[in-house]
Scaffold this motif. Structure first.
Motif, mmCIF file in Angstrom:
data_model
loop_
_atom_site.group_PDB
_atom_site.id
_atom_site.type_symbol
_atom_site.label_atom_id
_atom_site.label_comp_id
_atom_site.label_asym_id
_atom_site.label_seq_id
_atom_site.Cartn_x
_atom_site.Cartn_y
_atom_site.Cartn_z
ATOM 1 N N TYR A 1 47.489 -9.263 2.566
ATOM 2 C CA TYR A 1 47.082 -10.735 2.090
ATOM 3 C C TYR A 1 45.893 -11.299 3.062
ATOM 4 O O TYR A 1 44.867 -11.711 2.597
ATOM 5 C CB TYR A 1 48.146 -11.615 2.037
ATOM 6 C CG TYR A 1 47.666 -13.044 1.865
ATOM 7 C CD1 TYR A 1 47.261 -13.270 0.723
ATOM 8 C CD2 TYR A 1 47.958 -13.971 2.815
ATOM 9 C CE1 TYR A 1 46.962 -14.746 0.416
ATOM 10 C CE2 TYR A 1 47.842 -15.306 2.449
ATOM 11 C CZ TYR A 1 47.069 -15.541 1.411
ATOM 12 O OH TYR A 1 46.814 -16.843 1.269
ATOM 13 N N ARG A 2 46.281 -11.220 4.587
ATOM 14 C CA ARG A 2 44.916 -11.449 5.353
ATOM 15 C C ARG A 2 43.661 -10.904 4.974
ATOM 16 O O ARG A 2 42.842 -11.496 4.930
ATOM 17 C CB ARG A 2 45.307 -11.351 6.605
ATOM 18 C CG ARG A 2 46.576 -12.300 7.194
ATOM 19 C CD ARG A 2 47.447 -11.818 8.457
ATOM 20 N NE ARG A 2 48.205 -12.827 9.184
ATOM 21 C CZ ARG A 2 48.941 -12.671 10.065
ATOM 22 N NH1 ARG A 2 48.522 -11.574 10.729
ATOM 23 N NH2 ARG A 2 49.609 -13.680 10.669
ATOM 24 N N ARG A 3 43.724 -9.594 4.945
ATOM 25 C CA ARG A 3 42.416 -8.593 4.872
ATOM 26 C C ARG A 3 41.836 -9.300 3.300
ATOM 27 O O ARG A 3 40.663 -9.338 3.269
ATOM 28 C CB ARG A 3 42.754 -7.024 4.493
ATOM 29 C CG ARG A 3 42.802 -6.801 6.085
ATOM 30 C CD ARG A 3 42.593 -5.135 5.849
ATOM 31 N NE ARG A 3 43.866 -4.492 5.170
ATOM 32 C CZ ARG A 3 44.892 -4.109 5.779
ATOM 33 N NH1 ARG A 3 45.235 -4.368 7.205
ATOM 34 N NH2 ARG A 3 46.051 -3.684 5.079
ATOM 35 N N SER A 4 42.684 -9.664 2.361
ATOM 36 C CA SER A 4 42.095 -9.893 0.932
ATOM 37 C C SER A 4 41.401 -11.166 1.217
ATOM 38 O O SER A 4 40.627 -11.517 0.274
ATOM 39 C CB SER A 4 43.077 -10.193 0.156
ATOM 40 O OG SER A 4 43.735 -11.374 0.108
ATOM 41 N N MET B 1 49.970 -28.044 -2.280
ATOM 42 C CA MET B 1 48.587 -27.004 -2.217
ATOM 43 C C MET B 1 49.182 -25.755 -2.082
ATOM 44 O O MET B 1 50.318 -25.303 -1.428
ATOM 45 C CB MET B 1 48.021 -27.587 -0.716
ATOM 46 C CG MET B 1 47.212 -26.344 -0.388
ATOM 47 S SD MET B 1 46.246 -27.075 1.150
ATOM 48 C CE MET B 1 47.347 -25.898 2.356
ATOM 49 N N PRO B 2 48.553 -24.713 -3.004
ATOM 50 C CA PRO B 2 49.112 -23.570 -2.993
ATOM 51 C C PRO B 2 48.005 -22.767 -1.850
ATOM 52 O O PRO B 2 47.281 -22.975 -1.212
ATOM 53 C CB PRO B 2 48.444 -22.923 -4.325
ATOM 54 C CG PRO B 2 47.382 -23.751 -4.598
ATOM 55 C CD PRO B 2 47.652 -25.187 -3.952
ATOM 56 N N LEU B 3 48.851 -21.533 -1.586
ATOM 57 C CA LEU B 3 48.225 -20.581 -0.435
ATOM 58 C C LEU B 3 46.770 -20.246 -0.987
ATOM 59 O O LEU B 3 46.628 -20.160 -2.350
ATOM 60 C CB LEU B 3 48.983 -19.305 -0.617
ATOM 61 C CG LEU B 3 50.097 -19.500 0.506
ATOM 62 C CD1 LEU B 3 51.048 -18.411 0.533
ATOM 63 C CD2 LEU B 3 49.607 -19.861 2.076
ATOM 64 N N PRO B 4 45.712 -20.057 -0.400
ATOM 65 C CA PRO B 4 44.385 -19.439 -0.860
ATOM 66 C C PRO B 4 44.658 -18.259 -1.235
ATOM 67 O O PRO B 4 45.442 -17.571 -0.897
ATOM 68 C CB PRO B 4 43.462 -19.803 0.309
ATOM 69 C CG PRO B 4 44.597 -19.652 1.561
ATOM 70 C CD PRO B 4 45.754 -20.506 1.162
ATOM 71 N N GLY B 5 43.522 -17.719 -2.203
ATOM 72 C CA GLY B 5 43.433 -16.456 -2.631
ATOM 73 C C GLY B 5 44.493 -16.046 -3.426
ATOM 74 O O GLY B 5 44.980 -16.952 -4.211
ATOM 75 N N ILE B 6 45.100 -14.815 -3.377
ATOM 76 C CA ILE B 6 45.956 -14.336 -4.459
ATOM 77 C C ILE B 6 47.015 -13.865 -3.388
ATOM 78 O O ILE B 6 46.956 -12.656 -3.076
ATOM 79 C CB ILE B 6 45.579 -13.252 -5.402
ATOM 80 C CG1 ILE B 6 44.339 -13.910 -6.190
ATOM 81 C CG2 ILE B 6 46.526 -12.712 -6.312
ATOM 82 C CD1 ILE B 6 43.775 -12.777 -6.968
ATOM 83 N N PRO B 7 48.193 -14.740 -2.955
ATOM 84 C CA PRO B 7 49.094 -14.151 -1.854
ATOM 85 C C PRO B 7 50.098 -13.085 -2.641
ATOM 86 O O PRO B 7 50.737 -12.427 -1.557
ATOM 87 C CB PRO B 7 49.569 -15.372 -1.700
ATOM 88 C CG PRO B 7 49.511 -16.428 -2.902
ATOM 89 C CD PRO B 7 48.423 -15.821 -3.385
ATOM 90 N N GLY B 8 50.279 -12.833 -3.845
ATOM 91 C CA GLY B 8 51.344 -11.691 -4.286
ATOM 92 C C GLY B 8 52.595 -12.546 -4.302
ATOM 93 O O GLY B 8 52.868 -13.512 -3.998
ATOM 94 N N PRO B 9 53.590 -11.861 -4.849
ATOM 95 C CA PRO B 9 54.870 -12.418 -5.336
ATOM 96 C C PRO B 9 55.767 -12.681 -4.168
ATOM 97 O O PRO B 9 56.521 -13.802 -4.278
ATOM 98 C CB PRO B 9 55.492 -11.478 -6.107
ATOM 99 C CG PRO B 9 54.801 -10.135 -6.035
ATOM 100 C CD PRO B 9 53.375 -10.446 -5.808
ATOM 101 N N SER B 10 55.902 -11.859 -3.211
ATOM 102 C CA SER B 10 56.668 -12.271 -2.151
ATOM 103 C C SER B 10 56.095 -13.494 -1.182
ATOM 104 O O SER B 10 57.029 -14.430 -0.994
ATOM 105 C CB SER B 10 56.775 -11.013 -0.913
ATOM 106 O OG SER B 10 56.972 -9.770 -1.513
ATOM 107 N N LEU B 11 54.786 -13.401 -0.807
ATOM 108 C CA LEU B 11 54.293 -14.658 -0.281
ATOM 109 C C LEU B 11 54.418 -15.831 -1.288
ATOM 110 O O LEU B 11 54.680 -16.907 -0.656
ATOM 111 C CB LEU B 11 53.027 -14.467 0.181
ATOM 112 C CG LEU B 11 52.779 -13.469 1.177
ATOM 113 C CD1 LEU B 11 51.381 -13.120 1.775
ATOM 114 C CD2 LEU B 11 53.651 -13.790 2.625
#
Length: 69
Positions: free
Chosen positions: A58-61, A1-11
């Protein structure tokens, strides 16, 4: 399962490097009440370079999607 949304490269890198149990714990901290500063410091101690700002952004997004309030 991927992280929701668009987490960015670091996450994304952190998520990909974790085992199932570690992902469960990371997910709980990422979306629970854990401060971004504490989480970033703890991740860095374990070799995962990410800033508290990245975690906050990320949380705000996710807020508009109703994933996190």
């Amino acid at each position: 399962m991927p992280l929701p949304g668009i987490p960015g490269p670091s996450l994304d890198r952190i998520w990909a490097s974790l085992g199932e149990r570690e992902r469960d714990l990371f997910f709980d901290h990422l979306f629970g009440g854990t401060s971004a500063d504490w989480l970033a410091t703890t991740l860095r101690k374990h070799g995962h370079d990410v800033s508290a700002t990245t975690i906050r952004t990320y949380r705000r997004s996710l807020a508009p999607e109703g994933v996190r309030e």
